[in-house]
Design a protein around this motif. Structure first.
Motif, PDB file in Angstrom:
ATOM      1  N   MET A   1       0.851  -1.190   0.000  1.00 19.70           N
ATOM      2  CA  MET A   1       0.000   0.000   0.000  1.00 19.70           C
ATOM      3  C   MET A   1       0.885   1.238   0.000  1.00 19.70           C
ATOM      4  SD  MET A   1      -2.833   1.257   2.792  1.00 19.70           S
ATOM      5  CE  MET A   1      -1.587   1.353   4.087  1.00 19.70           C
ATOM      6  N   SER A   2       0.731   2.094  -0.985  1.00 27.49           N
ATOM      7  CA  SER A   2       1.513   3.327  -1.043  1.00 27.49           C
ATOM      8  C   SER A   2       0.809   4.410  -0.270  1.00 27.49           C
ATOM      9  CB  SER A   2       1.698   3.761  -2.503  1.00 27.49           C
ATOM     10  OG  SER A   2       0.459   4.058  -3.095  1.00 27.49           O
ATOM     11  N   SER A  14      -4.343  17.628  -0.185  1.00 28.12           N
ATOM     12  CA  SER A  14      -5.277  17.500  -1.304  1.00 28.12           C
ATOM     13  C   SER A  14      -5.981  16.150  -1.329  1.00 28.12           C
ATOM     14  CB  SER A  14      -4.538  17.706  -2.635  1.00 28.12           C
ATOM     15  OG  SER A  14      -3.520  16.732  -2.789  1.00 28.12           O
ATOM     16  N   GLU A  15      -5.490  15.195  -0.537  1.00 24.88           N
ATOM     17  CA  GLU A  15      -6.146  13.905  -0.429  1.00 24.88           C
ATOM     18  C   GLU A  15      -5.809  13.286   0.919  1.00 24.88           C
ATOM     19  OE1 GLU A  15      -2.892  10.824  -2.382  1.00 24.88           O
ATOM     20  OE2 GLU A  15      -4.679  11.362  -3.532  1.00 24.88           O
ATOM     21  N   PHE A  16      -6.630  12.338   1.317  1.00 21.27           N
ATOM     22  CA  PHE A  16      -6.405  11.610   2.559  1.00 21.27           C
ATOM     23  C   PHE A  16      -6.229  10.124   2.251  1.00 21.27           C
ATOM     24  CE2 PHE A  16      -8.801  15.355   3.925  1.00 21.27           C
ATOM     25  CZ  PHE A  16      -8.035  15.799   4.995  1.00 21.27           C
ATOM     26  N   ILE A  17      -5.543   9.445   3.156  1.00 23.39           N
ATOM     27  CA  ILE A  17      -5.357   8.001   3.053  1.00 23.39           C
ATOM     28  C   ILE A  17      -6.204   7.344   4.131  1.00 23.39           C
ATOM     29  CG2 ILE A  17      -3.724   6.089   3.080  1.00 23.39           C
ATOM     30  CD1 ILE A  17      -3.311   8.074   0.790  1.00 23.39           C
ATOM     31  N   LEU A  18      -7.156   6.505   3.730  1.00 22.12           N
ATOM     32  CA  LEU A  18      -8.010   5.777   4.666  1.00 22.12           C
ATOM     33  C   LEU A  18      -7.405   4.396   4.908  1.00 22.12           C
ATOM     34  CD1 LEU A  18     -11.479   6.732   3.118  1.00 22.12           C
ATOM     35  CD2 LEU A  18     -10.528   7.601   5.267  1.00 22.12           C
ATOM     36  N   LEU A  19      -6.822   4.198   6.075  1.00 22.71           N
ATOM     37  CA  LEU A  19      -6.153   2.924   6.355  1.00 22.71           C
ATOM     38  C   LEU A  19      -7.126   1.756   6.359  1.00 22.71           C
ATOM     39  CD1 LEU A  19      -3.515   3.761   9.114  1.00 22.71           C
ATOM     40  CD2 LEU A  19      -3.180   3.463   6.667  1.00 22.71           C
ATOM     41  N   SER A  91      -8.030  -2.052  -2.689  1.00 23.96           N
ATOM     42  CA  SER A  91      -7.155  -1.103  -3.377  1.00 23.96           C
ATOM     43  C   SER A  91      -5.790  -1.050  -2.709  1.00 23.96           C
ATOM     44  CB  SER A  91      -7.796   0.284  -3.383  1.00 23.96           C
ATOM     45  OG  SER A  91      -6.898   1.260  -3.876  1.00 23.96           O
ATOM     46  N   GLN A  92      -4.794  -0.608  -3.443  1.00 22.66           N
ATOM     47  CA  GLN A  92      -3.449  -0.444  -2.906  1.00 22.66           C
ATOM     48  C   GLN A  92      -3.212   0.979  -2.406  1.00 22.66           C
ATOM     49  OE1 GLN A  92      -1.129  -2.944  -2.512  1.00 22.66           O
ATOM     50  NE2 GLN A  92      -2.789  -4.291  -3.167  1.00 22.66           N
TER      51      GLN A  92
END
Length: 292
Positions: A1-2, A14-19, A91-92
């Motif tokens: 996962m990047s 500008s974006e968030f990462i949902l773990l 998703s990665q």
């Protein structure tokens, strides 16, 4: 996962990462299949309720009109966060745009507020039907039912408008990693790069007012309903009264029990695992149980 901390030209996120649910790939596949099945059953079950009420003129009564609207609300409710959760499981990147995150926050909590209003309206309908049966046809008219439906939908979206506007002004400058499966209030505020006491207080006040006012109203209504039912002689009359309220009260108990643990209980937000589990419960369990 990047996982990247993507910033725009102004230096804001500008974006968030949902773990979501970080675990082994095989477990993620199992979660994806299980959550997808629950989601599809919820959509099919609530859609069948809407179609049944729509197709039968005998069901065009206030009780079933409120139920059909509640079923449509549950479809919107689960669709505000579950599809993105399912996509992120497999998703990665697991990313969501800044605008998408704020929209998800607004629509999810608007549906959550509307659910509280609809549960209150349905408890009012059951109170009149059981405690005031002779006055029910003259009080709970189709005109009043329509006004209740409009109030519940509009009230849900208007109640969360101010918190959503304030959330859009919260500065996010990194990190952008949300240890959750959707853009929940607590994890978002935790990423703020500056104190936002006004936003925190407003969100806490609005959520507490909606939760406690609707819950206390529903609790009061069912207290009167229970007293009235217990006065009915044992037999089919009492059983019918209990059956019409039992499923509704189960949904109320599941919804408010999990919501209060999440947003009222002290320290509940300090444990991400518990937070995800409880949120997942009222996100998916309540819409699913209404079809049973």
């Amino acid at each position: 996962m990047s996982i990247s901390e993507a910033n725009n030209s102004s230096g804001s996120v500008s974006e968030f990462i949902l773990l979501g649910f970080p675990c082994r790939r095989d477990i993620q596949i199992v979660l994806f299949v299980m959550f997808s099945l629950i989601y599809l059953l919820t959509l099919m079950g609530n859609t069948s309720i809407i179609c049944a009420v729509w197709s039968s003129w005998k069901l065009h009564t206030p009780m079933y009109i409120l139920l059909a609207n509640f079923s449509f609300l549950e479809i919107c409710y689960v669709s505000s966060d579950v599809p993105k959760m399912l996509a992120n499981i497999i998703s990665q990147t697991k990313s969501i745009s800044y605008a998408g995150c704020l929209l998800q926050f607004y629509f999810f909590f608007s549906m959550c507020a509307a659910e509280g209003y609809f549960l209150s309206a349905m408890s009012f309908d059951r109170f009149l039907a059981i405690c005031r049966p002779l006055h029910y046809p003259t009080i709970m008219t189709h005109h009043l039912c329509a006004r209740l439906v409009v109030f519940c939908w509009a009230g849900g979206f208007l109640s969360i408008l101010m918190p959503a506007v304030l959330m859009s002004r919260v500065p996010f400058c990194g990190p952008n990693i949300i240890d959750h499966f959707f853009c929940d209030l607590g994890p978002l505020l935790a990423l703020s790069c500056a104190p936002v006491p006004k936003t925190t207080l407003t969100c806490a006040t609005v959520s507490s007012l909606i939760i406690f006012i609707t819950f206390l109203y529903i609790l009061g209504s069912y207290t009167f309903v229970l007293r009235a039912v217990l006065r009915v002689p044992a037999g089919s009359g009492r059983n019918k009264a209990f059956s019409t309220c039992a499923s509704h009260f189960l949904v109320v108990s599941l919804f408010y029990g999990s919501v209060m643990v999440m947003y009222v209980s002290p320290g509940s937000r300090s444990h991400p695992g518990t937070q995800k589990f409880v949120t997942l419960f009222y996100c998916m369990a309540t819409p699913f149980f209404i079809i049973l």
